[in-house]
Structure formats: structure tokens, C-alpha cells
Design a protein around this motif. Structure first.
Motif, PDB file in Angstrom:
ATOM      1  N   VAL A  84       0.967  -1.200  -0.053  1.00 45.60           N
ATOM      2  CA  VAL A  84      -0.052  -0.051   0.169  1.00 45.60           C
ATOM      3  C   VAL A  84       0.806   1.024   0.017  1.00 45.60           C
ATOM      4  N   ILE A  85       1.944   1.222   0.526  1.00 49.83           N
ATOM      5  CA  ILE A  85       2.920   2.289   0.624  1.00 49.83           C
ATOM      6  C   ILE A  85       3.221   2.647  -0.804  1.00 49.83           C
ATOM      7  N   PRO A  86       3.850   1.658  -1.324  1.00 46.87           N
ATOM      8  CA  PRO A  86       4.651   2.109  -2.728  1.00 46.87           C
ATOM      9  C   PRO A  86       3.207   2.584  -3.617  1.00 46.87           C
ATOM     10  N   ALA A  87       2.088   1.846  -3.560  1.00 47.51           N
ATOM     11  CA  ALA A  87       0.813   2.474  -4.416  1.00 47.51           C
ATOM     12  C   ALA A  87       0.442   3.770  -4.088  1.00 47.51           C
ATOM     13  N   ALA A  88       0.680   4.155  -2.897  1.00 47.12           N
ATOM     14  CA  ALA A  88       0.338   5.437  -2.657  1.00 47.12           C
ATOM     15  C   ALA A  88       1.298   6.471  -3.034  1.00 47.12           C
ATOM     16  N   VAL A  89       2.601   6.284  -2.939  1.00 48.99           N
ATOM     17  CA  VAL A  89       3.861   7.079  -3.362  1.00 48.99           C
ATOM     18  C   VAL A  89       3.521   7.262  -4.834  1.00 48.99           C
ATOM     19  N   GLY A  90       3.221   6.005  -5.559  1.00 51.91           N
ATOM     20  CA  GLY A  90       3.088   6.156  -7.007  1.00 51.91           C
ATOM     21  C   GLY A  90       1.839   6.832  -7.568  1.00 51.91           C
ATOM     22  N   GLN A  91       0.679   6.813  -6.691  1.00 55.35           N
ATOM     23  CA  GLN A  91      -0.213   7.754  -7.142  1.00 55.35           C
ATOM     24  C   GLN A  91       0.013   9.246  -6.964  1.00 55.35           C
ATOM     25  N   ILE A 150       8.577  14.344  -1.886  1.00 52.87           N
ATOM     26  CA  ILE A 150       7.573  13.779  -1.005  1.00 52.87           C
ATOM     27  C   ILE A 150       8.152  13.511   0.234  1.00 52.87           C
ATOM     28  N   ARG A 151       7.403  13.513   1.501  1.00 59.50           N
ATOM     29  CA  ARG A 151       8.041  13.356   2.858  1.00 59.50           C
ATOM     30  C   ARG A 151       7.142  12.859   3.408  1.00 59.50           C
ATOM     31  N   ALA A 152       7.586  12.167   4.637  1.00 59.05           N
ATOM     32  CA  ALA A 152       6.574  11.125   5.361  1.00 59.05           C
ATOM     33  C   ALA A 152       6.578  11.453   6.819  1.00 59.05           C
ATOM     34  N   TRP A 153       5.468  11.134   7.632  1.00 57.83           N
ATOM     35  CA  TRP A 153       5.509  11.105   9.025  1.00 57.83           C
ATOM     36  C   TRP A 153       4.777   9.829   9.279  1.00 57.83           C
ATOM     37  N   ALA A 181       7.849  -0.189   7.217  1.00 57.39           N
ATOM     38  CA  ALA A 181       7.443   0.875   6.325  1.00 57.39           C
ATOM     39  C   ALA A 181       8.657   1.780   6.302  1.00 57.39           C
ATOM     40  N   ALA A 182       9.543   1.926   7.080  1.00 61.67           N
ATOM     41  CA  ALA A 182      10.823   2.897   6.888  1.00 61.67           C
ATOM     42  C   ALA A 182      11.610   2.554   5.687  1.00 61.67           C
ATOM     43  N   SER A 183      11.568   1.136   5.742  1.00 61.37           N
ATOM     44  CA  SER A 183      12.609   0.417   4.510  1.00 61.37           C
ATOM     45  C   SER A 183      11.977   0.673   3.425  1.00 61.37           C
ATOM     46  N   GLN A 184      10.497   0.480   3.044  1.00 64.33           N
ATOM     47  CA  GLN A 184       9.862   0.888   1.887  1.00 64.33           C
ATOM     48  C   GLN A 184      10.020   2.389   1.652  1.00 64.33           C
ATOM     49  N   LEU A 185       9.779   3.074   2.564  1.00 67.49           N
ATOM     50  CA  LEU A 185      10.039   4.558   2.127  1.00 67.49           C
ATOM     51  C   LEU A 185      11.559   4.840   1.767  1.00 67.49           C
ATOM     52  N   ASP A 186      12.346   4.147   2.193  1.00 69.07           N
ATOM     53  CA  ASP A 186      13.745   4.505   2.062  1.00 69.07           C
ATOM     54  C   ASP A 186      14.028   4.112   0.639  1.00 69.07           C
ATOM     55  N   ALA A 187      13.404   2.881   0.251  1.00 68.02           N
ATOM     56  CA  ALA A 187      13.521   2.163  -1.116  1.00 68.02           C
ATOM     57  C   ALA A 187      12.955   3.199  -2.034  1.00 68.02           C
ATOM     58  N   LEU A 188      11.875   4.090  -1.676  1.00 67.34           N
ATOM     59  CA  LEU A 188      11.175   5.053  -2.820  1.00 67.34           C
ATOM     60  C   LEU A 188      11.968   6.358  -2.699  1.00 67.34           C
ATOM     61  N   GLY A 189      13.074   6.656  -1.820  1.00 69.00           N
ATOM     62  CA  GLY A 189      13.396   7.784  -1.800  1.00 69.00           C
ATOM     63  C   GLY A 189      12.450   8.822  -0.948  1.00 69.00           C
ATOM     64  N   VAL A 190      11.756   8.301  -0.213  1.00 72.53           N
ATOM     65  CA  VAL A 190      11.018   9.465   0.656  1.00 72.53           C
ATOM     66  C   VAL A 190      11.347   9.407   2.072  1.00 72.53           C
ATOM     67  N   PRO A 191      12.096  10.469   2.569  1.00 73.22           N
ATOM     68  CA  PRO A 191      12.583  10.761   3.926  1.00 73.22           C
ATOM     69  C   PRO A 191      11.328  10.753   4.741  1.00 73.22           C
TER      70      PRO A 191
END
Length: 247
Positions: free
Chosen positions: A140-147, A156-159, A203-213
Motif C-alpha cells: 500500500v505504501i508504494p501504491a500511495a507514493v506512486g499515485q 515527498i516526505r513522510a510522517w 514501512a521505513a525500509s519501503q519509504l527509503d527504497a522509494l526515496g521518501v525521507p
């Protein structure tokens, strides 16, 4: 009412409610009128009113809905249903929402309430994501970042809001093995030595792979009495992760 709240960039705020705001979910057996009054109180406290936060019917999947300022779903395969209460706005059945300014909300009581903010050509691109174990596993995280990126978002940044931590989320060994085979960073052990899953770590590892701090990480829900936790109380209410623009 807010465990944490900040203006994360000019004109955009993120917040996570606590038990002082009360239960804001319509699906846990609470009085619907009381839930809607609490939602309105949160909207006033956040300064969103007369606008309303857009909620979703969360199903532990990976469906993403792109929501217009009016609340209509403009791009999604998700169904679009009424909340089970008179006066409640319609809510898409999805586990992530993306908008170009519409205030968004995600409800949780141990899963991760993930909020994302990106820069768009005409203003901020917002997202609210319900990232529990099934959602993390199904992407779901890659899908949201992709959209968000398909909607023009950059930077894009994350909380990462409060959720059950890897030292408290006990699971059967077989389940830990299954999830960790696809998401090794989710492997964990409880403080009492049994198999566990680290959802924030995954989740942190998925965000890191997507380049989202990641700009913020919330505390453990099970360890924090000021937050709802389904693991602590199966009849628990839900708190919210929120993101909105300032009008």
C-alpha cells in the motif's frame, strides 16, 4: 486532543489525535452521532472547518483513491460508499487517499497512520495511508507514493504516526517468517523473547527504497495509554492521522 501537531511546511499541517479527542471511527460500535460530533470538534481544533476531513472505509488492502476537493473519488478502482451514519460524508473503500488539497484522515489503533506530503505544480499533494501488516505486505505504501507521483508530486516526505512497535507486536513464528521473507526489515523479537513484527521498521525500509525521507516517528500505541490500542483492548476506539492545507 492532539498527541502531535506541526505545520510541516508553509500552509500544510500534520497531526495525530489522542484519546482526549475520543474515538473517531464509525465502525467500532460507538454512537454514530457522538463520533460525528468528535470529528467536527477535531476539524474546529485543527482550523479546517467548515471543510471536513475525508475518511475512508479501510479494509487492510492496497487500494488508493484520488479524492477531489469536493470529496468525490476522481481516479480509483475502489468502490465509493456512504458511512453508516446519517450526516456522514461518503467514504471510498480504500487504504490510502491522495488529494491536491482536500483534508485527509486515516484511522488506526495499532496499525501505522502514515501521512505523506509532496510538492505539486499547483500546490501540495497530500496522502493518508492505513499501513497495517496486510497493507505493508501487499504494497500500500508504494501504491500511495506512486499515485502521488502520478499526480505530479515531487519532494515527498513522510510522517509515521504512532503504531505498535516491533518489541510489542507478537505474532506466530510462521507469520513472522512469511512477512520477513518479503520484507526483511519487519523481522523482530518481543522484549519477552517471542516472534514479532516491526511494522514501523518495514514501512521505513519501503519509504527509503522509494526515496521518501521520514520527518517524524510516533511512539508505540501499546505502551502509550494516551493512544487507542486494539492489542491492549479489543473494544478500542480509533485515533486519527490527519493532513490538511491552510485556507
Amino acid at each position: 486532543m492532539f498527541l502531535w501537531r506541526a505545520e510541516v511546511q508553509p500552509g500544510v499541517s500534520v497531526a495525530f489525535t489522542d484519546t482526549n479527542a475520543g474515538n473517531i471511527a464509525l465502525h467500532v460500535g460507538d454512537d454514530a452521532g457522538a463520533v460525528l460530533r468528535r470529528r467536527a470538534q477535531v476539524e474546529h481544533a485543527a482550523g479546517v472547518a467548515p471543510r471536513r476531513f475525508q475518511y475512508m472505509n479501510q479494509v487492510h488492502g492496497n487500494e488508493v483513491s484520488l479524492v477531489a476537493e469536493s470529496g468525490a473519488v476522481t481516479e480509483s478502482g475502489a468502490s465509493f460508499e456512504s458511512d453508516p451514519a446519517a450526516g456522514a460524508p461518503q467514504a471510498p473503500t480504500a487504504d490510502a487517499l491522495v488529494s491536491l488539497g482536500k483534508p485527509l484522515a486515516v484511522m488506526v489503533a495499532d496499525c501505522i497512520p502514515l501521512v505523506l506530503v509532496g510538492a505539486g505544480a499547483s500546490g501540495p499533494v497530500l496522502a493518508a495511508v492505513h499501513a497495517g501488516r496486510p497493507g505493508l505486505f501487499s504494497g500500500v505504501i508504494p501504491a500511495a507514493v506512486g499515485q502521488m507521483r502520478a499526480s505530479g508530486a515531487t519532494d515527498i516526505r513522510a510522517w509515521l504516526g504512532p503504531s505498535v512497535c516491533g518489541k510489542c507486536y507478537e505474532v506466530p513464528a510462521e507469520l513472522r517468517n512469511e512477512v520477513a521473507a518479503a520484507l526483511p526489515s519487519a523481522w523482530s523479537t518481543t522484549t519477552w523473547g517471542t516472534p514479532a513484527l516491526d511494522l514501523p521498521g518495514g514501512a521505513a525500509s519501503q519509504l527509503d527504497a522509494l526515496g521518501v525521507p521520514i520527518e517524524y516517528r510516533g511512539p508505540c500505541t501499546l505502551e502509550n495509554e494516551s493512544l487507542f490500542s486494539h492489542r491492549r483492548d479489543s473494544r478500542s476506539g480509533r485515533f486519527a492521522g490527519l493532513v490538511w492545507t491552510h485556507d
